[in-house]
Design a protein around this motif. Structure first.
Motif, PDB file in Angstrom:
ATOM      1  N   THR A   9       0.841  -1.188   0.000  1.00 22.33           N
ATOM      2  CA  THR A   9       0.000   0.000   0.000  1.00 22.33           C
ATOM      3  C   THR A   9       0.880   1.244   0.000  1.00 22.33           C
ATOM      4  N   LEU A  10       0.653   2.094  -0.981  1.00 26.92           N
ATOM      5  CA  LEU A  10       1.406   3.340  -1.098  1.00 26.92           C
ATOM      6  C   LEU A  10       0.676   4.414  -0.297  1.00 26.92           C
ATOM      7  N   ASN A  11       1.186   4.734   0.874  1.00 24.54           N
ATOM      8  CA  ASN A  11       0.515   5.686   1.746  1.00 24.54           C
ATOM      9  C   ASN A  11       0.960   7.126   1.528  1.00 24.54           C
ATOM     10  N   ALA A  12       2.144   7.301   0.974  1.00 21.97           N
ATOM     11  CA  ALA A  12       2.705   8.636   0.782  1.00 21.97           C
ATOM     12  C   ALA A  12       3.551   8.601  -0.486  1.00 21.97           C
ATOM     13  N   PRO A  13       3.844   9.770  -1.060  1.00 19.39           N
ATOM     14  CA  PRO A  13       4.691   9.783  -2.254  1.00 19.39           C
ATOM     15  C   PRO A  13       6.021   9.076  -1.998  1.00 19.39           C
ATOM     16  N   ALA A  14       6.426   8.260  -2.969  1.00 20.87           N
ATOM     17  CA  ALA A  14       7.685   7.527  -2.851  1.00 20.87           C
ATOM     18  C   ALA A  14       8.392   7.548  -4.200  1.00 20.87           C
ATOM     19  N   ARG A  15       9.690   7.533  -4.159  1.00 19.63           N
ATOM     20  CA  ARG A  15      10.429   7.424  -5.411  1.00 19.63           C
ATOM     21  C   ARG A  15      10.159   6.060  -6.037  1.00 19.63           C
ATOM     22  N   LEU A  16      10.013   6.039  -7.360  1.00 19.38           N
ATOM     23  CA  LEU A  16       9.829   4.770  -8.041  1.00 19.38           C
ATOM     24  C   LEU A  16      10.967   3.818  -7.693  1.00 19.38           C
ATOM     25  N   ALA A  17      12.174   4.342  -7.569  1.00 24.19           N
ATOM     26  CA  ALA A  17      13.337   3.520  -7.266  1.00 24.19           C
ATOM     27  C   ALA A  17      13.217   2.808  -5.920  1.00 24.19           C
ATOM     28  N   SER A  43      18.886  10.775 -16.252  1.00 27.21           N
ATOM     29  CA  SER A  43      19.750  11.322 -17.303  1.00 27.21           C
ATOM     30  C   SER A  43      19.102  12.521 -17.983  1.00 27.21           C
ATOM     31  N   ALA A  44      17.782  12.636 -17.854  1.00 30.37           N
ATOM     32  CA  ALA A  44      17.061  13.801 -18.366  1.00 30.37           C
ATOM     33  C   ALA A  44      16.852  14.847 -17.277  1.00 30.37           C
ATOM     34  N   GLY A  45      17.467  14.645 -16.109  1.00 29.84           N
ATOM     35  CA  GLY A  45      17.357  15.596 -15.014  1.00 29.84           C
ATOM     36  C   GLY A  45      16.078  15.471 -14.215  1.00 29.84           C
ATOM     37  N   VAL A  46      15.457  14.283 -14.244  1.00 26.32           N
ATOM     38  CA  VAL A  46      14.148  14.096 -13.612  1.00 26.32           C
ATOM     39  C   VAL A  46      14.185  12.895 -12.672  1.00 26.32           C
ATOM     40  N   THR A  47      13.597  13.045 -11.507  1.00 21.79           N
ATOM     41  CA  THR A  47      13.390  11.937 -10.571  1.00 21.79           C
ATOM     42  C   THR A  47      11.921  11.544 -10.611  1.00 21.79           C
ATOM     43  N   LEU A  48      11.662  10.248 -10.750  1.00 21.35           N
ATOM     44  CA  LEU A  48      10.297   9.753 -10.848  1.00 21.35           C
ATOM     45  C   LEU A  48       9.757   9.387  -9.468  1.00 21.35           C
ATOM     46  N   TRP A  49       8.655  10.007  -9.102  1.00 18.85           N
ATOM     47  CA  TRP A  49       7.951   9.711  -7.864  1.00 18.85           C
ATOM     48  C   TRP A  49       6.607   9.071  -8.187  1.00 18.85           C
ATOM     49  N   VAL A  50       6.113   8.251  -7.262  1.00 16.68           N
ATOM     50  CA  VAL A  50       4.780   7.664  -7.377  1.00 16.68           C
ATOM     51  C   VAL A  50       3.955   8.246  -6.239  1.00 16.68           C
ATOM     52  N   ARG A  82     -14.430  11.690  -9.230  1.00 14.16           N
ATOM     53  CA  ARG A  82     -14.330  10.314  -8.763  1.00 14.16           C
ATOM     54  C   ARG A  82     -13.677  10.268  -7.398  1.00 14.16           C
ATOM     55  N   SER A  83     -13.987   9.219  -6.652  1.00 16.32           N
ATOM     56  CA  SER A  83     -13.328   8.966  -5.376  1.00 16.32           C
ATOM     57  C   SER A  83     -12.024   8.232  -5.668  1.00 16.32           C
ATOM     58  N   LEU A  84     -10.954   8.973  -5.714  1.00 18.44           N
ATOM     59  CA  LEU A  84      -9.646   8.422  -6.046  1.00 18.44           C
ATOM     60  C   LEU A  84      -8.774   8.407  -4.804  1.00 18.44           C
ATOM     61  N   ASN A  85      -8.218   7.256  -4.490  1.00 19.59           N
ATOM     62  CA  ASN A  85      -7.408   7.111  -3.296  1.00 19.59           C
ATOM     63  C   ASN A  85      -6.332   6.061  -3.547  1.00 19.59           C
ATOM     64  N   ARG A  86      -5.589   5.734  -2.518  1.00 19.59           N
ATOM     65  CA  ARG A  86      -4.433   4.849  -2.684  1.00 19.59           C
ATOM     66  C   ARG A  86      -4.820   3.452  -3.150  1.00 19.59           C
ATOM     67  N   SER A  87      -6.107   3.083  -3.014  1.00 21.66           N
ATOM     68  CA  SER A  87      -6.528   1.740  -3.426  1.00 21.66           C
ATOM     69  C   SER A  87      -6.809   1.640  -4.919  1.00 21.66           C
ATOM     70  N   ASN A  88      -7.000   2.786  -5.579  1.00 22.10           N
ATOM     71  CA  ASN A  88      -7.390   2.709  -6.994  1.00 22.10           C
ATOM     72  C   ASN A  88      -6.716   3.737  -7.896  1.00 22.10           C
ATOM     73  N   ALA A  89      -5.790   4.518  -7.375  1.00 23.98           N
ATOM     74  CA  ALA A  89      -5.192   5.551  -8.217  1.00 23.98           C
ATOM     75  C   ALA A  89      -3.849   6.011  -7.659  1.00 23.98           C
ATOM     76  N   TYR A  90      -3.003   6.464  -8.550  1.00 24.95           N
ATOM     77  CA  TYR A  90      -1.750   7.124  -8.212  1.00 24.95           C
ATOM     78  C   TYR A  90      -1.354   7.937  -9.438  1.00 24.95           C
ATOM     79  N   TRP A  91      -0.328   8.761  -9.279  1.00 28.66           N
ATOM     80  CA  TRP A  91       0.208   9.418 -10.464  1.00 28.66           C
ATOM     81  C   TRP A  91       1.722   9.445 -10.400  1.00 28.66           C
ATOM     82  N   ILE A  92       2.330   9.332 -11.566  1.00 26.45           N
ATOM     83  CA  ILE A  92       3.768   9.464 -11.701  1.00 26.45           C
ATOM     84  C   ILE A  92       4.100  10.950 -11.729  1.00 26.45           C
ATOM     85  N   ASP A  93       4.905  11.374 -10.789  1.00 29.71           N
ATOM     86  CA  ASP A  93       5.287  12.777 -10.617  1.00 29.71           C
ATOM     87  C   ASP A  93       6.779  12.894 -10.920  1.00 29.71           C
TER      88      ASP A  93
END
Length: 256
Positions: A9-17, A43-50, A82-93
Motif C-alpha cells: 500500500t502506497l501511503n505517501a509519495p515515494a520514489r519509483l526507485a 539522465s534527463a534531469g528528472v526523478t520519478l515519484w509515485v 471520482r473517489s480516487l485514493n491509494r486503493s485505486n489511483a496514483y500518479w507518476i510525478d
C-alpha cells in the motif's frame, strides 16, 4: 510460472526507485527495468515519484492549463468527479532538480470482473463514480472495440500523460509511460493495462516508442464530452505478455 502476489500500500509519495519488487521468478527483470527507467529519467534531469494523492495531479493540470500547455484531464483522473485514493489511483510525478513537476502520468485501477472495460467506457463508469447523477445530460461514449468489450479482470487505465514543453531530453514521455505501467504492476499486478490514443498522436505510440502492445486499427472509443466536444480514440491494450516482453526487450537492449 506465476509470480507470488503481494499487497503493498502506497501511503505517501515515494520514489519509483524505492518501490518494493514482488518476490518471485520475475523479480530480477522487474528490478532491472525499474532501475533502468529511473536512470533514463535521471539522465534527463528528472526523478520519478509515485504519488497516491490525486489532488496534486489536479493542481499540476490546473497550472499547465493556465500556461496553455495542457488540456483539462478527463474526469476519470479527477478527484472532482471520482473517489480516487491509494486503493485505486496514483500518479507518476516526474520532478526536476528544482522540485518542479515536469512530466506526469496517472494509473487508475478498475474492477472489470463483472463488466468489461469496454462496457464501463460505454456506461461512463470509467469517468464518474455515479454517471447517472454526475454525467452532464447528453454525454455518452460509443464503444466499437471488440478487444475492450471483451476485456475483464483487474484493469489499469494509464491516463493523463503530459510533459512540460522543453523539459528534459527527447524520450521523457515514453520513459514516464513505461514507468507508469511498471508502477501499476508493483502496486497491483493487474490482469491488463490499457490506454486510449487520439489519432494525431498514434505515431508516438508505435511499438518502438511505447513498447509491445495491441492497438485497434481504427478509432474505437468515441467519447462525447459535454463542453469539450468529441474525442475519437484508438483503444490500446498491454497484456501481461506485452508488458513483460517489453521489459525484457528493454533490459536486453541495455545489456547489449
Amino acid at each position: 510460472m506465476e509470480m507470488q502476489m503481494h499487497h503493498f500500500t502506497l501511503n505517501a509519495p515515494a520514489r519509483l526507485a524505492d518501490l518494493p519488487v514482488p518476490v518471485g521468478p520475475l523479480s530480477g527483470l522487474l528490478t532491472s527495468a525499474r532501475d533502468h527507467l529511473c536512470a533514463l529519467a535521471e539522465s534527463a534531469g528528472v526523478t520519478l515519484w509515485v504519488n497516491p494523492h490525486m489532488e496534486g495531479l489536479l493542481a499540476v493540470n490546473d497550472r499547465a492549463r493556465a500556461a496553455g500547455t495542457w488540456d483539462e484531464i478527463l474526469p476519470a483522473a479527477s478527484v472532482r468527479h471520482r473517489s480516487l485514493n491509494r486503493s485505486n489511483a496514483y500518479w507518476i510525478d516526474g520532478r526536476n532538480a528544482e522540485g518542479e513537476t515536469v512530466t506526469v502520468q496517472a494509473g487508475l485501477l478498475y474492477d472489470c470482473r463483472e463488466r468489461s472495460i469496454g462496457q464501463r467506457f460505454a456506461d461512463l463508469s470509467v469517468f464518474y463514480d455515479e454517471p447517472e447523477q454526475q454525467a452532464p445530460v447528453g454525454e455518452f461514449c460509443d464503444v466499437t472495440s471488440e478487444v475492450a468489450l471483451g476485456l475483464r479482470g483487474r484493469v489499469v487505465w494509464t491516463n493523463a500523460g503530459w510533459t512540460k514543453p522543453g523539459a528534459g531530453k527527447r524520450g521523457l514521455f515514453r520513459t514516464a509511460q513505461r514507468a507508469n505501467k511498471l508502477a501499476s504492476w508493483l502496486l497491483w499486478q493487474p490482469d491488463a493495462m490499457v490506454s486510449v490514443v487520439e489519432p494525431h498522436i498514434v505515431p508516438v505510440w508505435s511499438p518502438s516508442r511505447m513498447g509491445i502492445r495491441h492497438m485497434d486499427d481504427a478509432t474505437s472509443i468515441n467519447y462525447h464530452q459535454v463542453g469539450n466536444g468529441e474525442f475519437p480514440m484508438h483503444f490500446v491494450l498491454f497484456t501481461r505478455s506485452h508488458f513483460f516482453g517489453d521489459l525484457a526487450a528493454m533490459t536486453m537492449s541495455e545489456a547489449a
